[in-house]
Write an enzyme that holds these catalytic residues in place. Structure first.
Site, PDB file in Angstrom:
ATOM      1  N   SER A 145     -35.049  10.439 -35.286  1.00  0.00           N
ATOM      2  CA  SER A 145     -34.275  11.680 -35.316  1.00  0.00           C
ATOM      3  C   SER A 145     -34.898  12.749 -34.414  1.00  0.00           C
ATOM      4  O   SER A 145     -35.021  12.536 -33.211  1.00  0.00           O
ATOM      5  CB  SER A 145     -34.184  12.158 -36.775  1.00  0.00           C
ATOM      6  N   HIS A 168     -29.420   9.395 -33.696  1.00  0.00           N
ATOM      7  CA  HIS A 168     -28.160   9.577 -34.429  1.00  0.00           C
ATOM      8  C   HIS A 168     -27.672  11.016 -34.287  1.00  0.00           C
ATOM      9  O   HIS A 168     -28.431  11.906 -33.882  1.00  0.00           O
ATOM     10  CB  HIS A 168     -28.349   9.229 -35.911  1.00  0.00           C
TER      11      HIS A 168
END
Length: 278
Positions: A145, A168
């Site tokens: 992330s 993501h």
């Protein structure tokens, strides 16, 4: 009288032996040994509280500060005490101090993070990217992330063969208002992340966006997981390597920096020896 003379001689020999062993005859501890113990205790406390340590190499004549970014990057809200966290209010002053301290030659960042607060992570990443001193990052375990911008923020990045990185879209916790402006806000945050990663690595914006929005790979999310070699192949990370590779690279960068300063200093000198840099 001979007995007293023998006793004085014996006491003198004992005191001399204590001095030779580095002990103080008065029973007090050697100041050098005491200062060394205090320094070790301070270093251990620094590791416990900040997850960082300054390492000095006498052989290579350089000093490296090691900074760890682990667990979850904490933002403006405190996380539960059972969570392992990296607090941005601890890291940011350290980075400023490292940049300004003459005794530190370079920065090694060790990452094993699940991600965390976007703005806190980007703030740390921007500080690292803006440093003039040599910086090297090493992804171990995971750099997921917001850990992706943190990994590429260093001047040179490494990833262990078994490490992985999750890419993501941005998530938002708490109350979400179901209006078009919310999606616009999401897109702007994602563009900030994409722009930073592309500017500080060799990955193409189109490829990074494709990985971010990929479906079918993560069972409960949108996005992709890239592993060590794959991260290097797409240009996200510079090299595949371990701790020794990262340290060798950082020492080489420090040496080049020092030689560059010497060359620059020599260039400011006149032929008659006058120093124009003053």
């Amino acid at each position: 009288m001979n007995t007293r003379h023998d006793e004085n001689k014996a006491n003198f020999q004992i005191d001399e032996e204590k001095l030779n062993c580095g002990e103080n005859p008065s029973g007090q501890e050697n100041p050098d040994r005491q200062s060394s113990q205090e320094q070790s205790e301070e270093e251990l406390e620094q590791i416990r509280q900040m997850g960082s340590l300054t390492m000095e190499s006498k052989e290579k004549k350089s000093s490296i500060h090691c900074l760890t970014i682990v667990g979850q990057v904490e933002g403006h809200m405190l996380l539960p005490p059972q969570n392992k966290t990296t607090k941005y209010e601890h890291v940011m002053p350290q980075l400023a101090a490292i940049e300004e301290t003459d005794d530190i030659d370079g920065l090694l960042i060790l990452l094993n993070t699940v991600g965390g607060d976007v703005e806190a992570g980007l703030a740390i990443a921007e500080l690292i990217a803006g440093m003039k001193k040599p910086t090297v990052s090493l992804v171990l375990g995971g750099g997921h992330s917001i850990g992706v911008p943190l990994a590429v923020s260093a001047r040179r990045s490494f990833i262990a063969p078994t490490a992985s990185m999750t890419i993501h879209p941005v998530r938002l916790s708490g109350t979400v208002i179901g209006v078009p402006q919310t999606m616009t806000y999401f897109e702007k945050i994602q563009e900030r992340i994409i722009d930073f990663v592309v500017a500080n690595s060799h990955v193409k914006a189109k490829e990074f966006r494709r990985l971010m929005l990929k479906t079918g790979e993560l069972t409960t999310d949108v996005g992709s997981v890239v592993y060590g070699k794959d991260a290097v192949d797409i240009g996200l990370i510079d090299s595949l390597g371990s701790l020794s590779d990262a340290l060798d690279c950082l020492h080489a960068m420090i040496d080049a920096e020092k030689k560059g300063k010497e060359t620059c200093h020599a260039a400011h000198r006149c032929a008659d020896g006058t120093d124009l840099s003053r």
